[in-house]
Design a protein around this motif. Structure first.
Motif, short mmCIF file in Angstrom:
data_model
loop_
_atom_site.label_atom_id
_atom_site.label_comp_id
_atom_site.label_asym_id
_atom_site.label_seq_id
_atom_site.Cartn_x
_atom_site.Cartn_y
_atom_site.Cartn_z
N PHE A 89 -4.63 0.42 -15.41
CA PHE A 89 -4.38 1.23 -14.21
C PHE A 89 -4.66 2.71 -14.49
O PHE A 89 -5.05 3.45 -13.58
N GLU A 104 3.55 -0.48 -11.79
CA GLU A 104 2.61 -1.49 -11.27
C GLU A 104 2.51 -2.68 -12.21
O GLU A 104 2.48 -3.83 -11.78
N SER A 107 5.78 -4.60 -12.06
CA SER A 107 5.84 -5.27 -10.77
C SER A 107 4.98 -6.53 -10.77
O SER A 107 5.33 -7.54 -10.16
N THR A 115 4.05 -2.06 -4.87
CA THR A 115 2.94 -1.29 -5.42
C THR A 115 3.16 0.20 -5.24
O THR A 115 3.73 0.64 -4.24
N LEU A 117 0.41 2.13 -5.78
CA LEU A 117 -0.98 2.57 -5.67
C LEU A 117 -1.38 2.71 -4.21
O LEU A 117 -0.99 1.89 -3.37
N ARG A 131 -4.13 -7.46 -11.44
CA ARG A 131 -2.85 -7.45 -10.72
C ARG A 131 -2.44 -8.88 -10.36
O ARG A 131 -1.28 -9.28 -10.53
N PHE A 222 1.15 -9.54 -4.44
CA PHE A 222 0.05 -8.59 -4.56
C PHE A 222 -1.12 -9.05 -3.70
O PHE A 222 -1.47 -10.23 -3.71
N SER A 447 3.37 2.22 0.16
CA SER A 447 3.43 2.15 -1.30
C SER A 447 4.57 3.02 -1.81
O SER A 447 5.09 3.87 -1.08
#
Length: 485
Positions: A89, A104, A107, A115, A117, A131, A222, A447
């Motif tokens: 990431f 992230e 998660s 998230t 992001l 992810r 995700f 997010s």
């Protein structure tokens, strides 16, 4: 003191397995003509170096592992996997904040699906696949997933699995535990393949279908798009996603007995499954009727939307098609309730688990009967089995720890300047590994990037505590844990 050699030995093998996962993502990047050498090649090399070093340190490890060693192995495994997993990431343009990358990664492995992001649609294919792959591996458990490559160490494998999934009671389907893991793992893989094929035939592209199948069966949530499942605007797809999310909340042992052994009786006699279906149906009907009456929605639109989101929250998947915070406030509390409870033990879901709620209900009911008839004996039974005082005590302590962590986490987040509603819901969704935020600063389709680094790290800790059923992550903090036995 814990046996550091055997801990290093097992951690080394597990990190080598993570290197294989990173290599798969590197291959995806090359297929799509990206440049993943830094983002995945470097973390892969790091995992290999650390893994081989640990293996060398633990080369003379004994052949058995104790319960205390198992707790440390499991806690350190999930932490190390998340630490190595954050580098893609940072290197692939996802973020420049270490806290966001760690959030992230945690998660993903804990299948929370939250998230931090922005602009998911613009991320490289390799990173999107990473992810989803993290969620898929974390859904059934890192130890469970890699048990085939662990060294044969007597009952070590089963001990580590028991620690990793304190509330995940998968009955042995074969005298050899490793054979049981192969059968359950084969079922998990088969369901994932069926899920991906169904998504593909419902209009998803191949890449999206694979990624969403990983997230669905892991109940991770995700997505490859900012708008999640709402990106596709497909009622048929929403029904299919709802079906597979529902299956993700099933006890995998029961599912194996049904689909492979064709045994129906265990399903009809399973009290937890009945409670899961009752809770799911009841809240869905409540949302369905409320959306029709208060929101003026059509019959089928309200039914589909209600079934999708209630199943998503109950199974702690976290997929969304719209902002349910805009629904009538009457529905907020029932949605928060199913978010905290979760689905069945033995599934890939998070949360408190329905079986714990069912047990507490039966204990409470029997206590009232005992007050009326002090001399009578009313044994508590779940699925026909007597529930002893040890189990009841374990569940009671779990609830105390769950609410204590929620309270402390809420207070810390309020001190960071976050609204009370956001703080409470964020702690619950993190501990239950759900994902979608329920608040003013971060809603179901937002997010967590707006949160400060300290809040993200706190939530990452709560995610890990929730995924390991609290005890495995808190026990090493007890001073007695480190004393000589």
């Amino acid at each position: 003191m814990p046996n550091l050699k055997i801990i290093a030995n097992v951690l080394g093998e597990l990190l080598l397995f993570e290197a294989v996962l990173l290599c798969a993502c590197l291959g995806v990047g090359l297929v799509y003509r990206e440049s993943p050498w830094l983002s995945f090649g470097l973390p892969m090399a790091l995992a290999i170096v650390i893994g081989l070093t640990f293996r060398y340190v633990g080369r003379d490890a004994p052949a058995t592992i104790t319960r205390r060693d198992s707790y440390l192995v499991v806690s350190l495994t999930w932490l190390l996997f998340s630490l190595v997993g954050l580098f893609p990431f940072l290197f692939d343009g996802g973020t420049q904040r270490i806290a966001v990358a760690f959030f992230e990664s945690m998660s993903g492995f804990t299948t929370t699906g939250a998230t931090a992001l922005d602009h998911i649609d613009g991320l490289p294919h390799a990173l999107l696949f990473w992810r989803s792959l993290m969620s898929w591996v974390g859904g059934i458990g890192i130890i469970f997933f890699t048990v085939a490559i662990l060294p044969a160490m007597a009952t070590g494998e089963q001990k580590m699995f028991a620690v990793e999934s304190t509330g995940l009671k998968i009955k042995k389907l074969h005298p050899r535990f490793r054979t049981t893991t192969h059968w359950i793992g084969g079922l998990y893989l088969t369901l994932t393949a069926c899920c991906g094929a169904a998504y593909y035939f419902c209009g998803m592209g191949l890449f999206d279908a694979v990624n969403h199948a990983f997230s669905t069966m892991a109940t991770g949530g995700f997505s490859t798009h900012d708008a999640s499942i709402g990106f596709y605007h497909s009622p048929l797809l929403e029904w299919v996603v709802t079906l597979f999310m529902f299956l993700g909340g099933f006890n995998f042992t029961l599912m194996y007995l049904l689909l492979v052994k064709r045994k129906w009786r265990p399903l009809w006699n399973d009290g937890e499954l009945k409670a899961y279906l009752g809770l799911l149906t009841g809240v869905t009907v409540l949302c369905w009727v409320t959306l029709m009456v208060a929101d003026g929605r059509g019959f089928f639109d309200a039914l589909r939307t209600s079934a999708f989101h209630v199943t998503s929250l109950t199974t702690t998947t976290g997929f969304t098609t719209e902002d349910f915070m805009l629904w009538p406030r009457l529905l907020w509390l029932p949605l928060a309730f199913v978010t905290a409870v979760g689905a069945c033990a033995g599934s890939t879901t998070g949360g408190i688990k329905t079986v714990r709620l069912l047990t507490i209900w039966k204990v409470t009911h029997h206590e009232f009967r005992h007050l009326l008839h002090p001399r009578a004996i009313f044994p508590v039974r779940v699925n026909g089995m007597h529930v002893g005082n040890t189990v009841v005590r374990n569940i009671f302590v779990f609830f105390i720890c769950y609410f204590a962590l929620t309270f402390v986490g809420t207070m810390l987040m309020v001190m960071m300047g976050l609204p009370l509603l956001d703080s409470v819901s964020c702690c619950i969704t993190a501990l239950s590994n759900v994902g979608p935020g329920v608040g003013y600063a971060v809603g179901p389709i937002d997010s967590y990037a707006a949160y400060p680094d300290a809040a993200l790290l706190l939530n990452a800790f709560l995610m890990l505590a929730g995924r390991l059923e609290i005890f495995a992550i808190l026990l090493p903090f007890a001073t007695e844990f480190w004393r000589e036995q």
